[in-house]
Motif scaffolding. Structure first.
Motif, PDB file in Angstrom:
ATOM      1  N   UNK A  40      -3.067 -10.228   2.784  1.00  0.00           N
ATOM      2  CA  UNK A  40      -2.064 -10.826   1.903  1.00  0.00           C
ATOM      3  C   UNK A  40      -0.765 -10.954   2.690  1.00  0.00           C
ATOM      4  N   UNK A  41       0.162 -11.744   2.162  1.00  0.00           N
ATOM      5  CA  UNK A  41       1.474 -11.810   2.799  1.00  0.00           C
ATOM      6  C   UNK A  41       2.209 -10.502   2.534  1.00  0.00           C
ATOM      7  N   UNK A  42       2.857  -9.968   3.576  1.00  0.00           N
ATOM      8  CA  UNK A  42       3.610  -8.731   3.414  1.00  0.00           C
ATOM      9  C   UNK A  42       4.984  -8.853   4.052  1.00  0.00           C
ATOM     10  N   UNK A  43       5.901  -8.050   3.547  1.00  0.00           N
ATOM     11  CA  UNK A  43       7.175  -7.805   4.221  1.00  0.00           C
ATOM     12  C   UNK A  43       6.904  -6.625   5.146  1.00  0.00           C
ATOM     13  N   UNK A  44       6.742  -6.865   6.443  1.00  0.00           N
ATOM     14  CA  UNK A  44       6.344  -5.777   7.339  1.00  0.00           C
ATOM     15  C   UNK A  44       7.465  -4.773   7.556  1.00  0.00           C
ATOM     16  N   UNK A  45       7.110  -3.490   7.564  1.00  0.00           N
ATOM     17  CA  UNK A  45       8.080  -2.422   7.772  1.00  0.00           C
ATOM     18  C   UNK A  45       7.859  -1.703   9.100  1.00  0.00           C
ATOM     19  N   UNK A  46       6.599  -1.484   9.461  1.00  0.00           N
ATOM     20  CA  UNK A  46       6.301  -0.800  10.716  1.00  0.00           C
ATOM     21  C   UNK A  46       4.883  -1.122  11.157  1.00  0.00           C
TER      22      UNK A  46
END
Length: 117
Positions: free
Chosen positions: A14-20
């Motif tokens: 899925x589309x994500x707001x990547x954090x790490x």
């Protein structure tokens, strides 16, 4: 990957707001020499926008083979874009001339729900 440089592109479910991101290499204690020169060294992470073919830099990092085999790196979150594809670009390894190994790459972040049009 063949050589001391290479890249891998990961398609996320899925589309994500990547954090790490987390990289894993073999535990040095499991190698005959107690050290693995095929581990990645310097690497960069990018979010890919496949529609525009844009690569958004998310950070540059160093994997320290003398530390834990599982290392997590905080991405630069001065963006508010979600991505379906993440690219890991290995710029160098720890000295192996023939290949570079990455045992696992994990991308952590927040799933972005698509709004119906």
């Amino acid at each position: 990957m063949q050589g001391h440089q290479g890249q891998v592109v990961i398609r996320l479910p899925a589309e994500i707001l990547p954090a790490c991101v987390t990289l894993r290499h073999v535990d040095p204690e499991l190698t005959p020499a107690g050290f693995s020169s095929s581990a990645p060294g310097e690497f960069a992470v990018f979010g890919l926008d496949v529609d525009s073919e844009e690569e958004v830099p998310l950070g540059s990092f160093s994997f320290n083979v003398r530390k834990a085999p599982l290392q997590t790196f905080l991405l630069e979150n001065n963006h508010s874009r979600a991505f379906r594809y993440i690219k890991v670009l290995v710029k160098s390894n720890w000295g192996h001339p023939e290949y570079t190994c990455i045992y696992r790459v994990q991308v952590h972040g927040k799933v972005v729900e698509k709004m119906a049009v």
